[in-house]
Design a protein around this motif. Structure first.
Motif, short mmCIF file in Angstrom:
data_model
loop_
_atom_site.label_atom_id
_atom_site.label_comp_id
_atom_site.label_asym_id
_atom_site.label_seq_id
_atom_site.Cartn_x
_atom_site.Cartn_y
_atom_site.Cartn_z
N ARG A 71 10.64 -17.88 4.70
CA ARG A 71 11.77 -16.76 4.04
C ARG A 71 12.40 -15.44 4.80
O ARG A 71 11.97 -14.74 6.08
N MET A 72 13.58 -15.38 4.88
CA MET A 72 14.01 -13.87 5.69
C MET A 72 15.58 -13.76 4.84
O MET A 72 16.15 -14.17 4.40
N THR A 73 15.29 -12.16 5.35
CA THR A 73 16.57 -11.44 4.39
C THR A 73 17.21 -10.94 5.71
O THR A 73 16.78 -10.15 6.69
N LEU A 74 18.88 -11.41 5.53
CA LEU A 74 19.47 -10.20 7.01
C LEU A 74 20.40 -9.41 5.58
O LEU A 74 20.30 -9.10 4.23
N ARG A 75 20.28 -7.96 6.39
CA ARG A 75 21.08 -6.87 5.52
C ARG A 75 21.83 -6.65 6.34
O ARG A 75 22.84 -6.67 6.94
N CYS A 76 23.14 -6.03 5.60
CA CYS A 76 24.26 -5.40 5.79
C CYS A 76 25.03 -4.51 4.99
O CYS A 76 24.09 -4.20 3.08
N THR A 77 25.43 -3.56 5.32
CA THR A 77 25.25 -1.86 4.14
C THR A 77 27.08 -1.36 5.26
O THR A 77 27.20 -1.56 6.04
N THR B 296 27.55 -2.10 9.07
CA THR B 296 26.18 -2.97 9.70
C THR B 296 25.68 -4.02 9.71
O THR B 296 25.28 -3.78 8.25
N GLN B 297 24.71 -4.51 10.20
CA GLN B 297 23.68 -5.49 9.87
C GLN B 297 22.96 -5.36 10.16
O GLN B 297 22.70 -5.42 11.51
N SER C 70 19.40 -26.49 10.85
CA SER C 70 21.03 -25.70 10.32
C SER C 70 21.70 -24.84 9.62
O SER C 70 22.53 -24.92 10.24
N GLN C 71 20.33 -23.82 9.03
CA GLN C 71 20.96 -22.66 9.36
C GLN C 71 20.78 -21.88 10.72
O GLN C 71 21.23 -20.83 10.53
N THR C 72 20.35 -22.08 11.54
CA THR C 72 21.25 -21.80 13.31
C THR C 72 22.25 -21.25 13.05
O THR C 72 23.27 -22.02 12.89
N SER C 73 22.78 -19.90 13.29
CA SER C 73 24.01 -19.76 13.38
C SER C 73 24.06 -18.16 13.10
O SER C 73 22.99 -17.41 13.23
N VAL C 74 25.37 -18.30 13.86
CA VAL C 74 25.50 -16.70 13.06
C VAL C 74 26.42 -15.63 11.95
O VAL C 74 27.13 -16.93 11.55
N TYR C 75 26.03 -14.98 11.54
CA TYR C 75 26.37 -14.41 9.56
C TYR C 75 27.14 -13.43 10.10
O TYR C 75 26.93 -11.95 11.10
N PHE C 76 28.26 -13.05 9.59
CA PHE C 76 28.70 -11.82 9.77
C PHE C 76 29.11 -11.27 8.23
O PHE C 76 29.42 -12.75 7.16
N CYS C 77 28.43 -10.58 7.87
CA CYS C 77 29.06 -9.60 7.08
C CYS C 77 30.53 -9.22 6.79
O CYS C 77 31.01 -8.07 7.91
N GLY D 115 27.33 -8.39 13.49
CA GLY D 115 27.00 -9.86 12.74
C GLY D 115 25.27 -10.37 13.26
O GLY D 115 24.99 -9.26 14.06
N THR D 116 24.94 -10.89 13.14
CA THR D 116 23.55 -11.31 13.12
C THR D 116 22.91 -12.57 13.58
O THR D 116 23.95 -13.65 12.82
N ARG D 117 22.63 -13.10 14.53
CA ARG D 117 22.62 -14.33 15.53
C ARG D 117 21.01 -14.74 14.94
O ARG D 117 19.95 -14.56 16.01
N LEU D 118 20.42 -15.81 14.69
CA LEU D 118 19.38 -16.75 13.54
C LEU D 118 19.90 -17.95 14.72
O LEU D 118 20.86 -18.40 14.20
N THR D 119 18.49 -17.78 14.62
CA THR D 119 17.91 -19.21 15.49
C THR D 119 16.75 -19.52 14.51
O THR D 119 15.61 -18.84 14.45
N VAL D 120 17.08 -20.75 14.17
CA VAL D 120 15.64 -21.39 13.38
C VAL D 120 15.18 -22.27 13.59
O VAL D 120 16.13 -23.51 13.82
N LEU D 121 13.69 -22.32 14.37
CA LEU D 121 13.34 -23.91 14.73
C LEU D 121 12.23 -24.26 14.28
O LEU D 121 11.31 -24.12 13.32
#
Lengths: 112, 114
Positions: free
Chosen positions: B18-24, B5-6, B84-91, B108-114
């Motif tokens: 600051r942002m933390t993406l979680r993965c379990t 799970t993400q 430039s860290q706008t992306s889809v992140y997969f654990c 996945g987590t879809r992250l948009t940095v503006l």
């Protein structure tokens, strides 16, 4: 260092037609080869893998791939595709470190 | 249901935050990985961990940090997000001793940095 090139970014094909998705790799050492599939809005899942032995590898959902060392290729094939095969397909290599190097991906679009 | 799970599913973030993406994962896999997926570039490995307590750098580690305090969790932190860290992140996770390359991916987590 290893690298992977997927030669087609998009492959449109009609339902029940055969398909081949092309993958070439570069490495100075022996590698393991993989195909992963990503269905829309999902994570990746392993389709098949080549570690050693027979160069023809069979995977899930009727897919197969052939390892060709002389041509440094690992093309993915299916003799008859279904609408449900519409997805993005990634070729990947590894030297068994768990660090997968992925290609750019090929979008397979199956049309009715 | 066993798997990964993400959280969050998606996030819009202001640059500099600051942002933390979680993965379990609940498969008791000893190895875990973070990838980013960008159009035309496929997936690229950010960081990985072979076992709890150890981490390593992948292809694109700059701007990201990870920790692995236990087997199940592998958070990814962006200390000061940039566009430039706008992306889809997969654990992902795998059983390192059996087959490190057969990796199981989260949604996945879809992250948009503006």
């Amino acid at each position: 260092a290893q690298s992977v090139t997927q030669l087609d970014s998009q492959v449109p094909v009609f339902e029940e037609a055969p398909v081949e998705l092309r993958c070439n790799y570069s490495s100075s050492v022996s590698v393991y080869l993989f195909w992963y599939v990503q269905y829309p809005n999902q994570g990746l899942q392993l389709l098949l893998k080549y570690l050693s032995g027979s160069t023809l590898v069979k995977g899930i959902n009727g897919f197969e791939a052939e390892f060709n060392k002389s041509q440094t290729s690992f093309h993915l094939r299916k003799p008859s595709v279904h609408i449900s095969d519409t997805a993005e397909y990634f070729c990947a290599v590894s030297i068994n470190t768990g660090k997968l190097i992925f290609g750019q991906g090929t979008t397979l679009q199956v049309k009715p | 249901i066993a798997g990964i799970t993400q959280a969050p599913t998606s996030q819009i973030l202001a640059a500099g935050r600051r942002m933390t993406l979680r993965c379990t994962q609940d498969m008791r896999h000893n190895a875990m990985y973070w990838y980013r997926q960008d159009l035309g570039l496929g997936l690229r490995l950010i960081h990985y961990s072979n076992t709890a307590g150890t981490t390593g750098k992948g292809e694109v580690p700059d701007g990201y940090s990870v920790s692995r305090a236990n087997t199940d969790d592998f958070p990814l932190t962006l200390a000061s997000a940039v566009p430039s860290q706008t992306s889809v992140y997969f654990c992902a996770s795998s059983e390192w001793d059996r087959d490190p390359n057969e990796q199981f991916f989260g949604p996945g987590t879809r992250l948009t940095v503006l």
